[in-house]
Scaffold this motif. Structure first.
Motif, short mmCIF file in Angstrom:
data_model
loop_
_atom_site.label_atom_id
_atom_site.label_comp_id
_atom_site.label_asym_id
_atom_site.label_seq_id
_atom_site.Cartn_x
_atom_site.Cartn_y
_atom_site.Cartn_z
N LYS A 244 0.83 -1.21 0.00
CA LYS A 244 0.00 0.00 0.00
C LYS A 244 0.87 1.26 0.00
O LYS A 244 0.56 2.24 -0.69
N ALA A 245 1.96 1.22 0.75
CA ALA A 245 2.87 2.37 0.80
C ALA A 245 3.52 2.61 -0.56
O ALA A 245 3.69 3.76 -0.99
N PHE A 479 -13.27 -0.86 4.53
CA PHE A 479 -13.73 0.51 4.29
C PHE A 479 -14.79 0.92 5.31
O PHE A 479 -14.80 2.05 5.80
N LEU A 480 -15.70 0.00 5.63
CA LEU A 480 -16.76 0.28 6.60
C LEU A 480 -16.17 0.65 7.95
O LEU A 480 -16.69 1.51 8.67
N GLN A 481 -15.03 0.05 8.28
CA GLN A 481 -14.41 0.30 9.58
C GLN A 481 -13.51 1.53 9.58
O GLN A 481 -13.36 2.18 10.61
N THR A 482 -12.92 1.86 8.42
CA THR A 482 -11.86 2.89 8.40
C THR A 482 -12.16 4.11 7.54
O THR A 482 -11.52 5.15 7.71
N ASP A 483 -13.08 4.00 6.58
CA ASP A 483 -13.30 5.06 5.58
C ASP A 483 -12.03 5.36 4.77
O ASP A 483 -11.88 6.43 4.20
N ASP A 484 -11.11 4.42 4.72
CA ASP A 484 -9.85 4.57 3.98
C ASP A 484 -10.04 4.06 2.56
O ASP A 484 -9.90 2.87 2.28
N ALA A 485 -10.38 4.98 1.62
CA ALA A 485 -10.69 4.58 0.25
C ALA A 485 -9.47 4.00 -0.46
O ALA A 485 -9.57 2.99 -1.16
N GLY A 487 -6.79 2.63 0.84
CA GLY A 487 -6.46 1.33 1.41
C GLY A 487 -7.41 0.25 0.93
O GLY A 487 -7.01 -0.88 0.66
N THR A 488 -8.68 0.61 0.82
CA THR A 488 -9.68 -0.35 0.32
C THR A 488 -9.36 -0.75 -1.11
O THR A 488 -9.43 -1.92 -1.47
N LEU A 489 -8.99 0.24 -1.93
CA LEU A 489 -8.64 -0.06 -3.32
C LEU A 489 -7.47 -1.02 -3.40
O LEU A 489 -7.46 -1.95 -4.22
N SER A 490 -6.50 -0.85 -2.54
CA SER A 490 -5.33 -1.73 -2.58
C SER A 490 -5.67 -3.15 -2.16
O SER A 490 -4.94 -4.09 -2.47
N LEU A 491 -6.80 -3.33 -1.46
CA LEU A 491 -7.21 -4.66 -1.02
C LEU A 491 -8.05 -5.39 -2.06
O LEU A 491 -8.27 -6.60 -1.94
N MET A 492 -8.54 -4.68 -3.04
CA MET A 492 -9.40 -5.30 -4.05
C MET A 492 -8.59 -6.20 -4.99
O MET A 492 -7.49 -5.81 -5.42
N PRO A 493 -8.99 -7.45 -5.35
CA PRO A 493 -8.20 -8.33 -6.25
C PRO A 493 -8.09 -7.72 -7.66
O PRO A 493 -9.02 -7.06 -7.97
#
Length: 622
Positions: A244-245, A479-485, A487-493
């Protein structure tokens, strides 16, 4: 969020066009029970080979001597794992698709020779454009900067600069800029009138804190070369936060020039798979970039068409796997339509920048992923969504039984139902899968929020997780827990008809199968009758009375279209089949419900849904 029961109620209350009784049964008991084959624009099934669909390996002829190019080492499209194994490509021109791997016994010599050639090219440039003293001072300056970096000494005050002097010729300046950046990727060059000034590349130093020096230097060499259709791959990485970084650094610093994607390595069974980050230039950057002095003449992009067969596999997962194996990104693939997961499907596809030979070479590897590729051939362009005539379906309906309190022969009910729909058609609804099969949020809710410019609501609806524990829902829960868009994108396959008048209706000018209804948008006409009033009532109910169906923040316009009310299945056939592993008991026209299934085959036009046709036949919701 509670289950969207309103959606279920609305779908289950849809009307039928025919009045037969119908019957019950189960579809999609297994993927092989639901086979979907695209029908191309010429009316051919895409799984059938034709004279046009013959794979041919074209012999590559050597170039004439007067056009022969000096071999040049190309490290720009090779991952670090491949480099460590010394599997390095050699390039005879500008196109990556013309490259071949060297025999194993010659690889080490190839690398060594290539590096020596690259160094010689730098020496030639510096020797011809710089005097000996300036060249010596440049090397000393670069060595000092590198030494301070390695000693972890922070540079105090303004970054030290070194001038290469004035170079009056524009092309020579461009060549020297590139030579310095390629030889010393930890330096940058800037132009001041005709003068070239060299400075430390602080962004390179920052990246060295995230990745190895080798990776950082390789990335900046890649960035400077700006070779069209090339890509750069960082080393594989299991640390999600670290990836992510890296994504964040590249996108923050160079997001207007390149895009990054994460791809799992080819070990899908692992609980914590290695993932690689691949960087690629955005297309606009290439369309508008200036051509350098030594750039090769523009070549036509290669397109290869094929038929993809997949079983029990999401289409985007299949495309992602193909992209990894071929060394491209998912957006290089085009297709005419989406296909079901729980099914065996055949669909036409086109991939850019991949030759038929390269595609042919991965056939056996795809079988492990329940995929096959057929009808491989070269074509001139990509596919567009909707570029198909329709789809052919072979469907097995199991667990056959009568409707409740229906004592009529099941065989008779099946015959009656199929003949009725064959002759009268079915109401051409969108199938429930068009709105998503989730329990909590459906895509119509998201679309409604977008049209009302409720962007925050739309994003939250889009990222509302279901109860399952797959990667996409895990990202949504994050995303529901953090609102980190990020970070959420980086988790998507990532025809219009005429408005039918009362006179037309009285004169029977149009048949019911010719009538269409508007799909909402800014470029459609509403009926001037009760149907039109219903549209206005629905728009009012959803707060869209004044909606222009344009979404400026997304630069998205919705023109709308027209959809026929009724559709007919074509080439419909059916037969009752016995389950092979059960003894069948027959008594005249009686069917043993536990041992017999219905095989039904038919063709539907594009954008028609087999489940909706089956709903009309069986009078049963799925």
């Amino acid at each position: 969020m509670e289950e969207d029961t309103d959606f279920r109620i609305r779908f289950n209350s849809l009307c039928f066009i025919t009045d037969h009784v119908g019957f019950h049964g189960t579809i999609k008991s297994s993927p092989s029970d639901f086979v979907v084959i695209e029908i191309d624009e010429q009316g051919q099934l895409v799984n059938k080979a034709s004279d046009e669909h013959v794979y041919k390996v074209h012999k590559v002829l050597p170039e004439p001597n007067n056009l022969a190019k000096k071999p040049k080492l190309d490290l720009q499209n090779v991952s670090f794992e491949e480099r460590s194994n010394q599997e390095v490509k050699t390039s005879a021109g500008c196109s990556d698709d013309d490259q071949n791997y060297e025999p194993a016994s010659e690889k080490a010599d190839t690398i060594k020779d290539g590096i020596l050639r690259g160094e010689k090219e730098h020496l030639d440039v510096f020797g011809s454009l710089l005097d000996e003293k300036t060249n010596e001072l440049l090397n000393q300056y670069a060595g000092d900067i590198k030494e301070k970096w390695n000693s972890k000494t922070e540079l105090i005050g303004p970054s030290p600069e070194f001038s290469l002097g004035r170079i009056l010729d524009k092309n020579q300046r461009a060549t020297l800029h590139s030579a310095v950046r390629q030889k010393f990727p930890f330096l940058i060059t800037v132009g001041k009138n005709s003068e070239i000034v060299v400075k430390p590349n602080l962004e390179c130093k920052e990246l060295c804190h995230l990745v190895s020096e080798e990776e950082a230097f390789g990335f900046f060499k890649y960035l400077d070369a700006r070779k069209e259709n090339s890509k750069f791959t960082f080393k594989s990485d299991t640390d999600k936060e670290h990836r992510k970084a890296v994504h964040h650094f590249v996108n923050k610093k160079f997001g207007n020039l390149v895009e990054t994607k994460s791809f799992p390595e080819l070990n899908y069974g692992a609980d914590n798979p290695n993932v690689v980050i691949t960087v690629r230039f955005r297309e606009k950057a290439h369309k508008h970039k200036k051509r350098s002095l030594h750039e090769c003449p523009e070549r036509k992009v290669i397109h290869t068409a094929f038929t993809l067969r997949k079983e029990n596999l999401e289409m985007f997962e299949a495309v992602g796997f193909l992209a990894i194996k071929l060394g491209v990104i998912p957006s290089d693939f085009s297709y005419a339509g989406l296909k079901d997961k729980k099914a065996i499907t055949y669909q036409a596809m086109v991939v850019r920048k991949v030759t038929p030979e390269r595609l042919k070479n991965i056939e056996k590897e795809l079988e492990k992923k329940r995929m096959n590729i057929l009808n491989i051939r070269s074509v001139d362009d990509s596919l567009r969504l909707g570029q198909l005539k329709g789809n052919h379906f072979d469907i097995v309906i199991r667990n056959l039984k009568n409707q409740i309190n229906d004592s009529t022969s099941l065989r008779e009910r099946i015959l009656e139902a199929i003949e009725n729909v064959k002759n009268k058609g079915f109401v051409n609804y969108y199938g429930p899968q068009r709105f998503g099969m989730g329990r909590k949020v459906h895509t119509d809710q998201i679309g409604l929020a977008l049209l009302k410019s409720e962007m925050v609501k739309a994003v939250k609806l889009f990222l509302t997780p279901e109860d399952s524990d797959d990667p996409v829902n895990r990202a949504k829960k994050y995303f529901l827990q953090t609102d980190d868009a990020k970070g959420t994108l980086s988790l998507m396959p990532e025809f219009k008809v005429h408005l039918v008048t009362e006179e037309d209706e009285s004169a029977n000018t149009y048949a019911i199968h010719q009538v269409v209804l508007p799909v909402l948008g800014y470029n459609i006409q509403y009926p001037k009758n009760k149907v039109g009033q219903w549209y206005q009532e629905v728009l009012s109910r959803d707060g869209l009375q004044t909606c222009r169906f344009k979404i400026p923040p997304l630069k998205l316009n919705v023109p709308g279209c027209y959809r026929k009310i009724l559709k007919h299945p074509h080439n419909l056939s059916y037969q009752l089949i016995e389950d092979a592993d059960i003894d069948v008991k027959k008594d005249g026209s009686h069917i043993d419900e536990a041992t017999v299934s219905l095989l039904i085959s038919f063709d539907l036009d594009a954008s028609c849904y087999a489940t909706v046709c089956l709903r009309e036949i069986m009078k049963h919701d799925f």
